[in-house]
Scaffold this active site. Structure first.
Site, mmCIF file in Angstrom:
data_model
loop_
_atom_site.group_PDB
_atom_site.id
_atom_site.type_symbol
_atom_site.label_atom_id
_atom_site.label_comp_id
_atom_site.label_asym_id
_atom_site.label_seq_id
_atom_site.Cartn_x
_atom_site.Cartn_y
_atom_site.Cartn_z
ATOM 1 N N LYS A 105 0.840 -1.278 -0.078
ATOM 2 C CA LYS A 105 -0.081 -0.007 -0.095
ATOM 3 C C LYS A 105 0.963 1.333 0.044
ATOM 4 O O LYS A 105 0.486 2.066 -0.862
ATOM 5 C CB LYS A 105 -0.945 0.007 1.232
ATOM 6 C CG LYS A 105 -1.434 1.324 1.445
ATOM 7 C CD LYS A 105 -2.489 1.563 2.762
ATOM 8 C CE LYS A 105 -1.808 1.613 3.996
ATOM 9 N NZ LYS A 105 -1.465 3.003 4.220
ATOM 10 N N ASN A 106 1.960 1.282 0.809
ATOM 11 C CA ASN A 106 2.634 2.513 0.945
ATOM 12 C C ASN A 106 3.644 2.649 -0.205
ATOM 13 O O ASN A 106 4.443 3.817 0.173
ATOM 14 C CB ASN A 106 3.378 2.686 2.418
ATOM 15 C CG ASN A 106 2.406 2.746 3.400
ATOM 16 O OD1 ASN A 106 1.136 3.083 3.165
ATOM 17 N ND2 ASN A 106 2.649 2.579 4.612
ATOM 18 N N CYS A 138 -4.416 12.289 12.994
ATOM 19 C CA CYS A 138 -5.378 11.178 13.161
ATOM 20 C C CYS A 138 -4.994 10.385 14.254
ATOM 21 O O CYS A 138 -4.314 11.114 15.129
ATOM 22 C CB CYS A 138 -5.092 9.972 12.018
ATOM 23 S SG CYS A 138 -3.396 9.326 12.332
ATOM 24 N N ARG A 198 0.485 14.403 13.117
ATOM 25 C CA ARG A 198 0.962 14.233 11.898
ATOM 26 C C ARG A 198 1.303 15.544 10.922
ATOM 27 O O ARG A 198 0.495 15.666 10.069
ATOM 28 C CB ARG A 198 -0.375 13.178 11.035
ATOM 29 C CG ARG A 198 -0.709 12.084 11.758
ATOM 30 C CD ARG A 198 0.471 10.891 12.011
ATOM 31 N NE ARG A 198 0.978 10.414 10.528
ATOM 32 C CZ ARG A 198 0.338 9.498 10.009
ATOM 33 N NH1 ARG A 198 -0.860 9.097 10.351
ATOM 34 N NH2 ARG A 198 0.794 8.889 8.991
ATOM 35 N N ASP A 228 4.679 0.251 12.262
ATOM 36 C CA ASP A 228 3.661 -0.185 11.391
ATOM 37 C C ASP A 228 3.595 -1.603 12.256
ATOM 38 O O ASP A 228 2.362 -2.349 11.803
ATOM 39 C CB ASP A 228 3.677 -0.212 10.111
ATOM 40 C CG ASP A 228 3.452 1.271 9.667
ATOM 41 O OD1 ASP A 228 3.663 1.400 8.534
ATOM 42 O OD2 ASP A 228 3.227 2.264 10.380
ATOM 43 N N ARG A 287 -8.593 -0.153 4.765
ATOM 44 C CA ARG A 287 -7.879 0.722 4.034
ATOM 45 C C ARG A 287 -6.487 -0.096 3.772
ATOM 46 O O ARG A 287 -5.697 0.345 2.756
ATOM 47 C CB ARG A 287 -7.349 1.773 4.925
ATOM 48 C CG ARG A 287 -8.576 2.612 5.219
ATOM 49 C CD ARG A 287 -8.379 3.711 5.906
ATOM 50 N NE ARG A 287 -7.300 4.561 5.196
ATOM 51 C CZ ARG A 287 -6.118 5.354 5.886
ATOM 52 N NH1 ARG A 287 -6.663 5.734 7.103
ATOM 53 N NH2 ARG A 287 -5.425 5.815 5.297
#
Ligand code: EPZ
Length: 421
Positions: A22-23, A117, A122, A308, A400
């Site tokens: 994803k990233n 978030c 952030r 993560d 997500r």
């Protein structure tokens, strides 16, 4: 809102194919804005954030075609506006990644200011301050970042903090700038390197890839020359399923992965007693029916232990042998999963940015609430080993970042199902 119901107790066993990262997909899709010709991207994961990114590009007038194998062709020649609107940015902070390429290619960008978030405030000050140093005229008004630049100018940038999307935005801004840009204290995450390799495939001139000093020689234009670029595998998805097998004392064989991107995670799993073997594109983990041993973890930028993967290891430590200390150094509020695990009986003590986890014999299933992407995955892992049923609410966070999580876990023998409503 969908929920996941997990009935604990199964010892996972089986094999899985890991999806694209994803990233890496998010910055690479943003970078297609820089190409004058259409470009095709492969190994795109089937995730909500990808859908959001396609909406973001689509509402700018960009043509996107996607096939059944999740290859996406992007043609930015039909662009009509240079804006990332609030209603999309509020659902995906990474929309900020269009700022650099829009400014570099079109000299203009209007991007809704990404809020904070659950895991932290952030800020994007390093993105903005660095673009101003490159000659951009930027003002923040009514919640939007309004940026203009006739042509960005290369310069030396020393980033105050290691920032992944900050490095990515500046890389994309620099490839069309006048002269040479040097980014010092650049992030070295594999997803940053994947973006740099993609940009070079389109004709950019980036050197120092995989290091913390990136040198970019600006060019007049990028041309994708009909290349097809495949995204790297998702190292965090892979790490999550390795922990799913470890926490349930089972075994898993992961295919289509890059073990070389997971050294810190593999080392910690071996320390926890996992028997791990690897090949070029596969990883096998086997616990041989043993409980994991507690491990100490300290998160930091790549190649250190990834933030993560912190929540997943907190879940594993909560049922491991002994005491494990988890220290979070990247984000200021990334222990939201702890109070949910405490409701499942976990013995975890929070002291500022440290969680002291005393392994207990068994967690108890309970209704819990997801707060961010990786925290929600960690609650699913906890549910796999809890007594009885765990109901994980607000799983839009999971969708997500995890491609078909319940199908993949069911494939490994987990008792998990999605209920809508
Ligand atoms: C990226 O977020 C990832 N997201 C995150 O993954 C990941 O947790 C994070 O990097 C760290 O590895 C994407 O790549 C889309 P940062 P990013 O800028 O770039 C501070 C997931 O789970 N900072 O590297 O937003 C910041 O506050 C997500 O997939 C500034 O102070 O993170 C933080 O403390 C969650 N000013 C630290 O740097 C800035 O301008 C690292 O943040 C930018 C960042």
């Amino acid at each position: 809102m969908d929920k996941l119901i997990i009935t604990g107790g199964s010892q996972l066993s089986g094999e899985l194919r890991i999806s694209g990262a994803k990233n890496a997909a998010l910055p690479v899709l943003a970078a297609t804005l820089l190409s004058e010709e259409p470009v095709s991207i492969g190994n795109i994961p089937h995730l909500h954030d990808i859908t959001t990114t396609m909406q973001l590009l689509g509402q700018m007038g960009i043509r996107l075609t996607i096939d059944e194998k999740m290859n996406i062709e992007v043609d930015s020649s039909s662009i009509t506006k240079y804006e990332a609107p609030y209603d999309l940015v509020k659902t995906m902070r990474a929309s900020i990644l269009v700022l650099g390429p829009l400014l570099a290619r079109f000299g203009e960008a209007h991007v809704s200011f990404p809020g904070g978030c659950a895991i932290g405030t952030r800020p994007v000050d390093i993105h903005i301050d660095s673009l101003i140093k490159m000659g951009a005229d930027i003002r923040v008004e009514a919640g939007y970042i309004h940026a203009k630049a006739s042509r960005l100018k290369g310069c030396k940038l020393v980033l105050d903090k290691v920032t992944v999307t900050g490095t990515e935005n500046l890389l994309m801004a620099a490839v069309l700038a006048e002269g040479v840009t040097i980014i010092e204290n650049a992030a070295k995450e594999p997803e940053v390197s994947d973006l740099a390799l993609f940009l070079n495939a389109m004709g950019a001139k980036i050197s120092g890839i995989d290091t913390d000093i990136l040198t970019i020689e600006g060019v007049l234009k990028l041309d994708a020359k009909n290349i097809h670029y495949n995204i790297i595998p998702d190292r965090i998805e892979a790490g999550t399923y390795l922990v799913a097998a470890a926490i349930t004392k089972g075994r898993v064989l992961l295919k289509d992965v890059r073990p070389d991107l997971l050294d810190a995670v593999i080392d910690k799993l071996r320390e926890a007693g996992a028997d791990i073997s690897t090949g070029d594109d596969w990883i096998e983990l086997n616990m041989h029916g043993k409980k994991p041993k507690a491990v100490n973890v300290r998160t930091a930028p790549y190649p250190a232990f990834p933030t993560d993967m912190q929540a997943q290891f907190t879940a594993m430590n909560s049922v491991a042998e002994g005491v494990g200390i988890i220290t979070e150094t990247v984000f200021e509020n990334r222990f939201m999963h702890v109070q949910e695990m405490q409701r499942m009986g976990a013995d975890i003590q929070l002291e500022s940015n440290t969680a002291i986890c005393k392994g207990i014999n068994q967690l108890t299933g309970a209704p819990v609430m997801a707060t961010d992407l990786r925290a929600s995955a960690s609650l699913v892992l906890a549910g796999l080993v809890a007594k009885g049923e765990t109901l994980v609410d607000r799983i839009y966070h999971i969708d997500r970042g995890y491609d078909h999580i319940e199908e993949k876990l069911s494939q490994l023998g987990a008792s998990i199902r999605r209920i809508s409503g």
